[in-house]
Design a protein around this motif. Structure first.
Motif, short mmCIF file in Angstrom:
data_model
loop_
_atom_site.label_atom_id
_atom_site.label_comp_id
_atom_site.label_asym_id
_atom_site.label_seq_id
_atom_site.Cartn_x
_atom_site.Cartn_y
_atom_site.Cartn_z
N LEU A 73 0.70 -1.06 0.01
CA LEU A 73 0.07 0.06 0.09
C LEU A 73 0.91 1.26 -0.06
N ASN A 74 1.52 1.47 0.83
CA ASN A 74 2.48 2.53 0.95
C ASN A 74 4.22 1.92 0.89
N LYS A 75 4.38 0.79 1.56
CA LYS A 75 5.76 0.58 1.58
C LYS A 75 5.79 -1.10 1.82
N THR A 76 6.96 -1.55 1.14
CA THR A 76 7.05 -3.27 1.37
C THR A 76 8.64 -3.31 1.30
N ALA A 77 8.95 -4.74 1.48
CA ALA A 77 10.36 -5.18 1.28
C ALA A 77 10.39 -6.73 1.25
N LEU A 78 11.08 -7.19 0.42
CA LEU A 78 11.33 -8.52 0.02
C LEU A 78 12.86 -9.05 0.22
N GLN A 79 12.97 -10.11 0.53
CA GLN A 79 14.51 -10.67 0.61
C GLN A 79 14.65 -11.74 0.05
N ILE A 80 15.82 -11.54 -0.86
CA ILE A 80 16.15 -12.70 -2.00
C ILE A 80 17.51 -13.22 -1.87
N GLN A 81 17.71 -14.41 -2.37
CA GLN A 81 19.26 -15.00 -2.36
C GLN A 81 19.70 -14.95 -3.50
N SER A 82 21.08 -14.09 -3.46
CA SER A 82 21.79 -13.97 -4.96
C SER A 82 21.64 -15.04 -5.78
N GLU A 83 22.00 -16.45 -5.08
CA GLU A 83 22.27 -17.56 -5.85
C GLU A 83 21.10 -17.97 -6.72
N ASP A 84 19.73 -17.36 -6.27
CA ASP A 84 18.66 -17.73 -6.86
C ASP A 84 18.42 -16.93 -8.10
#
Length: 321
Positions: free
Chosen positions: A266-277
């Motif tokens: 809606l106003n802000k969000t965050a996602l974390q991923i792995q560089s190997e993916d």
């Protein structure tokens, strides 16, 4: 009658493939037009008229603009990863505005480069994927990106076919550009962090290619991607999807969910991923949800108003290790 009209419109989109600059004899009634790159073209489309628009690339354009963009970016980003993306920097962006058409009698548009194509109707109306119920007012303007399966070369031509089912002459404004979504990043000095901005509307998604690459990020590092809304933005629910950096990418809600790591915002969000993916980097795709119900807003004071116009958000996208 409604079902019959829907079937007719879908059939017309198939027929439009005939106008995609083939030499087929059955397409002899179409009109042809040559448009310039990076230029707004204004023209009328008569009742029942079919128009085929071709946009070619001027001599030296790719080489000169790629060099210019890279030199401009290296003044703020001292990073060898630029050369990783420089070999395939460009994608097509089509902006179109049509005045005079209606949802009942739309203008059908087919955009095609080689084997890659997108079709849509104007005015553009957001609908729920399953029920097809209209949930926004019609929008007379739209911008979309086309990521071709084949590399854009000096000989590439973008073909745009238009068919008017309107009961009156409509006015069309059309502009075609070549964009570099991987270059629009700014380095935060002293940190392993990059920022970029984009404008999201109900009719136009935001697509950014990550700046990170194997030369910047270790294979086992985590990357935090943060997207936030800046001041003077409208309130509406959207979806953020992290996808592999391949063509075509997915910029509808249903496909972005199916083919990406996603989260509502809606106003802000965050996602974390792995560089190997994501060994070759990734795409950040932001698209407006069909309705604000998608964000499941429970507090009345946080709910957004009706979508009576083409709302927009100014976004800041940050990627950091």
């Amino acid at each position: 009658l409604k079902m019959f009209l829907t079937q007719c419109v879908e059939s017309l989109l198939i027929v439009l493939s005939c106008t995609s600059f083939s030499i087929a004899q059955e397409c002899t009634d179409r009109k042809l037009m040559q448009a310039k790159l990076d230029t707004w073209e204004k023209f009328d489309l008569a009742v029942g008229e079919q128009l085929a628009v071709a946009v070619s690339i001027p001599d030296g354009y790719l080489q000169n603009n790629a060099k210019k963009e890279i030199e401009k970016q290296t003044t703020v980003v001292k990073n060898t990863s630029l050369t990783t993306f420089a070999s395939t920097p460009f994608r097509w962006r089509v902006s179109i505005s049509i005045d005079g058409a209606s949802p009942e009698n739309p203008v059908l548009v087919l955009v095609k480069d080689g084997k890659t194509e997108k079709s849509f109707k104007m005015p553009y109306t957001r609908t729920k994927d399953r029920s097809k119920t209209a949930i926004t007012v019609p929008f007379s303007d739209r911008s979309m990106d086309l990521c071709p399966l084949e590399k854009i070369t000096p000989d590439s031509v973008l073909n745009i076919s238009l068919y008017s089912s309107s009961n009156k002459t409509v006015e069309v404004n059309l502009k075609v550009e070549l964009t570099t979504p991987w270059l629009d990043w700014k380095e935060i000095v002293g940190q392993k962090k990059f920022e970029s901005k984009g404008t999201l509307t109900l009719s136009s998604p935001v697509v950014k290619k990550s700046f990170f690459s194997p030369s910047v990020v270790n294979n086992d590092e985590s990357i935090l991607i943060t997207i936030e809304t800046l001041p003077d933005s409208d309130c509406f629910c959207n979806l953020v999807s992290i996808q592999q950096p391949s063509c075509p990418y997915f910029d509808s809600v249903s496909s972005a969910i199916r083919f990406g790591i996603w989260q509502t915002m809606l106003n802000k969000t965050a996602l974390q991923i792995q560089s190997e993916d994501f060994p070759n980097g990734y795409l950040v795709v932001v698209v407006a949800a069909e309705s604000d119900d998608f964000c499941k807003i429970t507090k009345e004071e946080k709910k957004c108003g009706p979508r009576t116009r083409n709302l927009k958000k100014i976004l800041k996208i940050t990627e950091s290790v």
